[in-house]
Design a protein around this motif. Structure first.
Motif, PDB file in Angstrom:
ATOM      1  N   LYS A 133      32.076  42.038  43.231  1.00  0.00           N
ATOM      2  CA  LYS A 133      32.447  40.750  42.612  1.00  0.00           C
ATOM      3  C   LYS A 133      33.968  40.596  42.676  1.00  0.00           C
ATOM      4  N   ARG A 134      34.396  39.423  43.032  1.00  0.00           N
ATOM      5  CA  ARG A 134      35.847  39.171  43.138  1.00  0.00           C
ATOM      6  C   ARG A 134      36.487  39.191  41.748  1.00  0.00           C
ATOM      7  N   ILE A 135      37.567  39.950  41.606  1.00  0.00           N
ATOM      8  CA  ILE A 135      38.275  40.026  40.314  1.00  0.00           C
ATOM      9  C   ILE A 135      39.466  39.077  40.362  1.00  0.00           C
ATOM     10  N   LYS A 136      39.527  38.182  39.383  1.00  0.00           N
ATOM     11  CA  LYS A 136      40.668  37.244  39.357  1.00  0.00           C
ATOM     12  C   LYS A 136      41.568  37.551  38.164  1.00  0.00           C
ATOM     13  N   GLY A 137      42.821  37.229  38.315  1.00  0.00           N
ATOM     14  CA  GLY A 137      43.750  37.285  37.182  1.00  0.00           C
ATOM     15  C   GLY A 137      44.570  38.556  37.093  1.00  0.00           C
ATOM     16  N   LEU A 138      44.194  39.594  37.872  1.00  0.00           N
ATOM     17  CA  LEU A 138      44.929  40.863  37.763  1.00  0.00           C
ATOM     18  C   LEU A 138      46.410  40.693  38.075  1.00  0.00           C
ATOM     19  N   ASP A 139      46.698  39.819  39.038  1.00  0.00           N
ATOM     20  CA  ASP A 139      48.100  39.662  39.453  1.00  0.00           C
ATOM     21  C   ASP A 139      48.944  38.924  38.412  1.00  0.00           C
ATOM     22  N   ARG A 140      48.252  38.252  37.466  1.00  0.00           N
ATOM     23  CA  ARG A 140      49.010  37.541  36.412  1.00  0.00           C
ATOM     24  C   ARG A 140      49.500  38.495  35.325  1.00  0.00           C
ATOM     25  N   ILE A 141      48.925  39.692  35.284  1.00  0.00           N
ATOM     26  CA  ILE A 141      49.275  40.621  34.197  1.00  0.00           C
ATOM     27  C   ILE A 141      50.546  41.378  34.552  1.00  0.00           C
ATOM     28  N   GLU A 142      51.518  41.297  33.653  1.00  0.00           N
ATOM     29  CA  GLU A 142      52.756  42.038  33.917  1.00  0.00           C
ATOM     30  C   GLU A 142      52.761  43.328  33.125  1.00  0.00           C
ATOM     31  N   SER A 143      52.693  44.440  33.832  1.00  0.00           N
ATOM     32  CA  SER A 143      52.691  45.732  33.141  1.00  0.00           C
ATOM     33  C   SER A 143      54.091  46.037  32.642  1.00  0.00           C
ATOM     34  N   ASP A 144      54.169  46.724  31.531  1.00  0.00           N
ATOM     35  CA  ASP A 144      55.460  47.205  31.020  1.00  0.00           C
ATOM     36  C   ASP A 144      55.188  48.491  30.250  1.00  0.00           C
ATOM     37  N   ASP A 145      56.151  48.914  29.417  1.00  0.00           N
ATOM     38  CA  ASP A 145      55.963  50.176  28.689  1.00  0.00           C
ATOM     39  C   ASP A 145      54.771  50.121  27.743  1.00  0.00           C
ATOM     40  N   ASP A 146      54.375  48.922  27.332  1.00  0.00           N
ATOM     41  CA  ASP A 146      53.313  48.782  26.344  1.00  0.00           C
ATOM     42  C   ASP A 146      52.033  48.185  26.907  1.00  0.00           C
ATOM     43  N   LEU A 147      51.936  48.074  28.202  1.00  0.00           N
ATOM     44  CA  LEU A 147      50.702  47.541  28.782  1.00  0.00           C
ATOM     45  C   LEU A 147      50.501  48.106  30.187  1.00  0.00           C
ATOM     46  N   VAL A 148      49.375  48.760  30.372  1.00  0.00           N
ATOM     47  CA  VAL A 148      49.039  49.271  31.714  1.00  0.00           C
ATOM     48  C   VAL A 148      47.572  48.984  31.970  1.00  0.00           C
ATOM     49  N   VAL A 149      47.260  48.583  33.193  1.00  0.00           N
ATOM     50  CA  VAL A 149      45.863  48.401  33.585  1.00  0.00           C
ATOM     51  C   VAL A 149      45.483  49.567  34.498  1.00  0.00           C
ATOM     52  N   PHE A 150      44.543  50.388  34.020  1.00  0.00           N
ATOM     53  CA  PHE A 150      44.069  51.513  34.836  1.00  0.00           C
ATOM     54  C   PHE A 150      42.802  51.086  35.564  1.00  0.00           C
ATOM     55  N   HIS A 151      42.755  51.377  36.852  1.00  0.00           N
ATOM     56  CA  HIS A 151      41.588  51.001  37.650  1.00  0.00           C
ATOM     57  C   HIS A 151      40.572  52.144  37.631  1.00  0.00           C
ATOM     58  N   ALA A 152      39.301  51.780  37.395  1.00  0.00           N
ATOM     59  CA  ALA A 152      38.237  52.798  37.380  1.00  0.00           C
ATOM     60  C   ALA A 152      37.305  52.606  38.572  1.00  0.00           C
ATOM     61  N   GLY A 153      36.969  51.353  38.869  1.00  0.00           N
ATOM     62  CA  GLY A 153      36.075  51.077  39.998  1.00  0.00           C
ATOM     63  C   GLY A 153      36.454  49.754  40.628  1.00  0.00           C
ATOM     64  N   THR A 154      37.478  49.773  41.485  1.00  0.00           N
ATOM     65  CA  THR A 154      37.906  48.557  42.182  1.00  0.00           C
ATOM     66  C   THR A 154      38.086  48.853  43.665  1.00  0.00           C
ATOM     67  N   ALA A 155      37.998  47.797  44.464  1.00  0.00           N
ATOM     68  CA  ALA A 155      38.307  47.916  45.889  1.00  0.00           C
ATOM     69  C   ALA A 155      39.213  46.735  46.234  1.00  0.00           C
ATOM     70  N   ARG A 156      39.996  46.883  47.300  1.00  0.00           N
ATOM     71  CA  ARG A 156      40.919  45.814  47.680  1.00  0.00           C
ATOM     72  C   ARG A 156      40.643  45.442  49.132  1.00  0.00           C
ATOM     73  N   GLN A 157      40.506  44.135  49.358  1.00  0.00           N
ATOM     74  CA  GLN A 157      40.279  43.672  50.730  1.00  0.00           C
ATOM     75  C   GLN A 157      41.098  42.436  50.959  1.00  0.00           C
ATOM     76  N   GLU A 158      41.897  42.455  52.007  1.00  0.00           N
ATOM     77  CA  GLU A 158      42.758  41.322  52.366  1.00  0.00           C
ATOM     78  C   GLU A 158      43.501  40.767  51.163  1.00  0.00           C
ATOM     79  N   GLY A 159      44.042  41.662  50.364  1.00  0.00           N
ATOM     80  CA  GLY A 159      44.868  41.236  49.240  1.00  0.00           C
ATOM     81  C   GLY A 159      44.083  40.829  47.997  1.00  0.00           C
ATOM     82  N   ASN A 160      42.750  40.815  48.079  1.00  0.00           N
ATOM     83  CA  ASN A 160      41.955  40.461  46.899  1.00  0.00           C
ATOM     84  C   ASN A 160      41.303  41.711  46.292  1.00  0.00           C
ATOM     85  N   TRP A 161      41.082  41.647  44.969  1.00  0.00           N
ATOM     86  CA  TRP A 161      40.446  42.760  44.254  1.00  0.00           C
ATOM     87  C   TRP A 161      38.964  42.467  44.061  1.00  0.00           C
TER      88      TRP A 161
END
Ligand code: AMP
Ligand code: GLY
Length: 422
Positions: free
Chosen positions: A350-378
């Motif tokens: 399933k295509r994942i949307k919105g990940l690129d809008r999230i800005e990680s910093d010292d208080d926010l991290v997104v850890f990937h558990a089961g993702t794949a990337r194809q042609e720039g999409n998650w």
């Protein structure tokens, strides 16, 4: 130094993220890793449970340390093989890993050494197990002896549920030889907490406590999963309780294992029930928890690699390394986004949307558990897909940070609990 990390889930992404920050580390590799790690690690294809492939990869990459994420490679003896080839590796040898890979081994050890745990009996015959059930008070707990991906423990509320559990484990053999023997144990009431420690088999360095939310749905409803979220600290787990667990459970177990000829180097994870009469061990694991690592490691201010190197060297340097251990005061909450239908049946891709809008910093991290990337999409590529970890001055602001970010993310049939941290 070059570090090779084995595994490909959210815990391993967290290890990659933390290890890559170490001033001691030049290059991180992950076998097989996942697409979300590619910023910090080079992915190496291969099966972490295939000891020969791991040895070959570690040699080719000139890895000076191999860190094992999941239990499978440890139970398969990957540490024994690496060490035999002169390659430093963090984790217990196969014999010591039995503390997780055989619940009967763990329970017998606890009984022999007086480590608090629920009373139990072991059966290798389903008829004898059912006969015993007819005489027991309910609820009771039926557990497969061997590894069953977190699905081998069944809390049965009446005799028919308990018999069904025996059928599933021993007659249907849903988890294969893991169900050759079952434990039937007393049901404990209380609050659950995970306390993990890094040990070289002599010195035992406790990490901060964490709490895992195992049930699939809000309010602890629904089937058990690998973990739908976690928080740290754990409000009811006082420093006084932590000291008791450290001495009477973690240190006592490391000593007991050594006494049985299984010096344990690695992470000893105690899954505990805090009952009215004190802490009692539900299970031991021989590795970092998933998703406990996703809240423990972001709170670690000091260098993890220094500890891992000291523990794997087993040269007595862990005590010194532990003096540098520092924690952030902030609380951490990790919320897992899962595929609809997990933990039973779910689709991938399933295509994942919105990940690129999230800005990680010292208080926010997104850890990937089961993702794949194809042609720039998650795209989704597993049951547990992402773990969003927020930090803040207290649990409630950490929760706010994690859930605000989660609202940016969408994929078809995405599911997450809304009560992590509550
Ligand atoms: P385990 O795989 O042994 O940790 O069990 C999985 C889950 O089952 C635990 O996290 C508890 O929620 C529950 N559980 C296991 N053993 C017991 C017990 N003796 N009493 C009550 N709940 C238990
Ligand atoms: N969170 C439970 C485990 O890692 O086994």
């Amino acid at each position: 130094m070059r570090v090779l990390i084995l595994g490909g889930g959210g815990r391993e992404h967290t290890l990659v993220w933390k290890i890559a920050q170490s001033p001691l580390v030049d290059q991180v590799y992950a076998m097989p890793g996942n697409a979300g790690m590619e910023d910090a690690a080079q992915l190496v294809p291969g099966d972490p449970e295939d000891c020969q492939q791991v040895v070959d990869a570690a040699r080719d990459l000139e890895a000076s340390l191999v860190v094992v994420g999941p239990e499978g490679p440890l139970a398969a003896g990957v540490i024994d093989r690496l060490q035999a080839e002169g390659i430093d590796a963090f984790g217990p040898q196969q014999g010591a890993a039995r503390i997780e890979s055989s619940k009967v081994f763990a329970k017998d050890l606890m009984r022999k050494y007086g480590i608090p745990t629920a009373d139990y009996r072991v059966f290798d015959d389903p008829d004898a197990a059912c006969e015993h059930l007819s005489k027991r008070e309910m609820p009771t707990v039926v557990k497969a002896d061997g590894l069953a991906a977190g699905k081998g423990a069944i809390v049965a509320h009446d005799e028919s549920e308990a018999r069904e559990a025996v059928d599933v484990l021993m007659r249907e053999r849903r988890f294969g030889s893991a169900g050759d023997r079952v434990l039937i144990e007393d049901f404990l009431r209380g609050d659950e907490v995970s306390l993990l420690a890094i040990t070289d088999g002599e010195t035992t360095v406790p990490l901060i406590p964490a709490q895992d939310y195992k049930a699939a749905y809000d309010g602890d409803e629904g089937p058990n999963t690998g973990g739908m979220g976690a928080r740290s600290p754990v409000p009811f787990f006082t420093e006084q309780l932590a000291a008791v667990v450290q001495e009477e459970i973690l240190e006592a177990t490391v000593r007991a294992l050594a006494n049985e000829g299984h010096k344990f180097c690695g992470v000893l994870y105690a899954g505990l029930m805090i009952t009215e009469s004190g802490p009692s061990v539900l299970e031991f694991n021989c590795r970092f928890g998933d998703p406990e690592a996703q809240v423990i490691l972001p709170r670690m201010r000091s260098d993890l690699v220094e500890l891992l190197v000291a523990a794997s060297g087993a040269d007595g340097s862990l005590k010194r390394a532990a003096e540098n251990l520092r924690w952030r005061e902030e609380a951490a909450v990790c919320v897992v986004a899962a595929s609809g239908g997990y933990p039973v049946q779910y689709d991938k891709g399933k295509r994942i949307k919105g990940l690129d809008r999230i800005e990680s910093d010292d208080d926010l991290v997104v850890f990937h558990a089961g993702t794949a990337r194809q042609e720039g999409n998650w795209y989704t590529d597993g049951g547990r897909v992402l773990g969003v970890c927020g930090m803040g001055g207290d649990i409630s602001s950490a929760r706010g940070r994690a859930y605000d970010a989660m609202q940016q993310i969408q994929f078809d049939k995405m599911h997450y609990r809304t009560d992590i941290g509550c």
